[in-house]
Each structure stands twice: as C-alpha cells, then as structure tokens.
Design a protein around this motif. Sequence first.
Motif, PDB file in Angstrom:
ATOM      1  N   MET A   1      12.986  -0.702  -3.864  1.00 50.66           N
ATOM      2  CA  MET A   1      12.154  -0.675  -5.173  1.00 50.66           C
ATOM      3  C   MET A   1      10.871   0.159  -4.987  1.00 50.66           C
ATOM      4  O   MET A   1      10.495   0.122  -3.954  1.00 50.66           O
ATOM      5  CB  MET A   1      11.936  -2.191  -5.405  1.00 50.66           C
ATOM      6  CG  MET A   1      11.105  -2.289  -6.620  1.00 50.66           C
ATOM      7  SD  MET A   1      10.608  -3.774  -7.387  1.00 50.66           S
ATOM      8  CE  MET A   1      12.404  -4.810  -7.447  1.00 50.66           C
ATOM      9  N   ASP A   2      10.809   0.909  -6.002  1.00 47.47           N
ATOM     10  CA  ASP A   2       9.486   1.766  -5.929  1.00 47.47           C
ATOM     11  C   ASP A   2       8.333   0.940  -6.679  1.00 47.47           C
ATOM     12  O   ASP A   2       8.785  -0.044  -7.641  1.00 47.47           O
ATOM     13  CB  ASP A   2       9.504   3.054  -6.550  1.00 47.47           C
ATOM     14  CG  ASP A   2       9.775   2.991  -7.862  1.00 47.47           C
ATOM     15  OD1 ASP A   2       9.670   2.294  -8.673  1.00 47.47           O
ATOM     16  OD2 ASP A   2      10.612   4.391  -8.304  1.00 47.47           O
ATOM     17  N   ILE A   3       7.098   1.335  -6.731  1.00 47.52           N
ATOM     18  CA  ILE A   3       5.955   0.666  -7.377  1.00 47.52           C
ATOM     19  C   ILE A   3       6.099   0.495  -9.011  1.00 47.52           C
ATOM     20  O   ILE A   3       5.835  -0.369  -9.543  1.00 47.52           O
ATOM     21  CB  ILE A   3       4.611   1.459  -7.021  1.00 47.52           C
ATOM     22  CG1 ILE A   3       3.653   0.565  -7.645  1.00 47.52           C
ATOM     23  CG2 ILE A   3       4.402   2.774  -7.533  1.00 47.52           C
ATOM     24  CD1 ILE A   3       3.466  -1.012  -6.980  1.00 47.52           C
ATOM     25  N   ASN A   4       6.717   1.689  -9.492  1.00 47.05           N
ATOM     26  CA  ASN A   4       6.930   1.730 -10.888  1.00 47.05           C
ATOM     27  C   ASN A   4       7.937   0.574 -11.585  1.00 47.05           C
ATOM     28  O   ASN A   4       7.693  -0.196 -12.397  1.00 47.05           O
ATOM     29  CB  ASN A   4       7.603   3.116 -11.483  1.00 47.05           C
ATOM     30  CG  ASN A   4       6.335   3.974 -11.373  1.00 47.05           C
ATOM     31  OD1 ASN A   4       5.247   3.832 -11.652  1.00 47.05           O
ATOM     32  ND2 ASN A   4       6.668   5.249 -10.921  1.00 47.05           N
ATOM     33  N   GLN A   5       9.124   0.208 -10.646  1.00 47.13           N
ATOM     34  CA  GLN A   5       9.812  -0.609 -11.011  1.00 47.13           C
ATOM     35  C   GLN A   5       9.423  -1.926 -10.741  1.00 47.13           C
ATOM     36  O   GLN A   5       9.434  -3.094 -11.667  1.00 47.13           O
ATOM     37  CB  GLN A   5      11.103  -0.545 -10.274  1.00 47.13           C
ATOM     38  CG  GLN A   5      12.071   0.508 -10.375  1.00 47.13           C
ATOM     39  CD  GLN A   5      13.087   0.888  -9.126  1.00 47.13           C
ATOM     40  OE1 GLN A   5      12.777   0.901  -7.972  1.00 47.13           O
ATOM     41  NE2 GLN A   5      14.328   1.144  -9.481  1.00 47.13           N
ATOM     42  N   ASN A  40       6.616  -0.455   4.643  1.00 49.30           N
ATOM     43  CA  ASN A  40       7.302   0.366   3.674  1.00 49.30           C
ATOM     44  C   ASN A  40       7.872  -0.531   2.619  1.00 49.30           C
ATOM     45  O   ASN A  40       8.637  -1.584   2.848  1.00 49.30           O
ATOM     46  CB  ASN A  40       8.078   1.251   4.090  1.00 49.30           C
ATOM     47  CG  ASN A  40       7.508   2.483   4.784  1.00 49.30           C
ATOM     48  OD1 ASN A  40       6.334   2.699   4.400  1.00 49.30           O
ATOM     49  ND2 ASN A  40       8.180   3.246   5.803  1.00 49.30           N
ATOM     50  N   GLY A  41       7.776  -0.389   1.363  1.00 52.03           N
ATOM     51  CA  GLY A  41       8.576  -1.162   0.370  1.00 52.03           C
ATOM     52  C   GLY A  41       7.619  -2.290   0.071  1.00 52.03           C
ATOM     53  O   GLY A  41       8.213  -3.207  -0.718  1.00 52.03           O
ATOM     54  N   LYS A  42       6.267  -2.881   0.629  1.00 52.10           N
ATOM     55  CA  LYS A  42       5.663  -3.693   0.256  1.00 52.10           C
ATOM     56  C   LYS A  42       4.369  -3.142  -0.412  1.00 52.10           C
ATOM     57  O   LYS A  42       3.771  -2.404   0.079  1.00 52.10           O
ATOM     58  CB  LYS A  42       5.375  -4.680   1.427  1.00 52.10           C
ATOM     59  CG  LYS A  42       6.537  -5.329   2.112  1.00 52.10           C
ATOM     60  CD  LYS A  42       6.599  -6.916   1.705  1.00 52.10           C
ATOM     61  CE  LYS A  42       7.527  -7.610   2.239  1.00 52.10           C
ATOM     62  NZ  LYS A  42       7.480  -9.012   2.363  1.00 52.10           N
ATOM     63  N   PHE A  43       3.836  -3.957  -1.556  1.00 58.78           N
ATOM     64  CA  PHE A  43       2.827  -3.263  -2.158  1.00 58.78           C
ATOM     65  C   PHE A  43       1.701  -4.226  -2.407  1.00 58.78           C
ATOM     66  O   PHE A  43       1.868  -5.499  -2.117  1.00 58.78           O
ATOM     67  CB  PHE A  43       3.236  -2.986  -3.600  1.00 58.78           C
ATOM     68  CG  PHE A  43       4.432  -1.944  -3.443  1.00 58.78           C
ATOM     69  CD1 PHE A  43       4.238  -0.683  -3.277  1.00 58.78           C
ATOM     70  CD2 PHE A  43       5.682  -2.203  -3.644  1.00 58.78           C
ATOM     71  CE1 PHE A  43       5.070   0.515  -3.365  1.00 58.78           C
ATOM     72  CE2 PHE A  43       6.851  -1.414  -3.550  1.00 58.78           C
ATOM     73  CZ  PHE A  43       6.573  -0.057  -3.487  1.00 58.78           C
TER      74      PHE A  43
END
Length: 86
Positions: A1-5, A40-43
């Motif tokens: 998943m990216d940040i926009n999703q 990676n993948g955690k925001f």
Amino acid sequence: MDINQLIEIVEKKILSQDCISKVYIEDKSFLHKNHKSNENGKFHIVLSIESDELKNKSKLYSTRFIYKILDNELKNYIHSLQIKLI
C-alpha cells in the motif's frame, strides 16, 4: 500500500463517523526516514480532526475512539499516529 491509498482509506473511515465533520491528513514519514525503527510500508501520519463531540470528551476517550476505527491500519500500515482535535 502506498501513502495515497492509506490516506484515502483513513479519510473514508474517519469521515464515516457522524461526530466528525472534517479530517486533514499529513504524511510525516519523511521526518523519520533515518530512524532505526523505520519500516518500509509503514507511515507516520498526523490527523487533524474537526469534531465538537470529541473535543468535549477526554483525550483518552478520543484517542481510543480513533484507534478503534483505524485498528487494521495501525496494525499493518501506520507506524506512528498523531491526533489533533481542532
């Protein structure tokens, strides 16, 4: 998943609550890029939430309320969450 999703999902879930009128979401992941615990993948996100009802509740109640809504995202995609009630 990216940040926009992730932002789209978080916004939809938060705004589905009748007591919340607006939400502003900021990606602050870049501030933590060099931290040892960065994955990676955690925001790292900041939620600014407009809600008269939550502003009148305790900080603990409001935080638990938001954490319950975002349970799956917190377990899988959010490393750090800052909540501001405005």
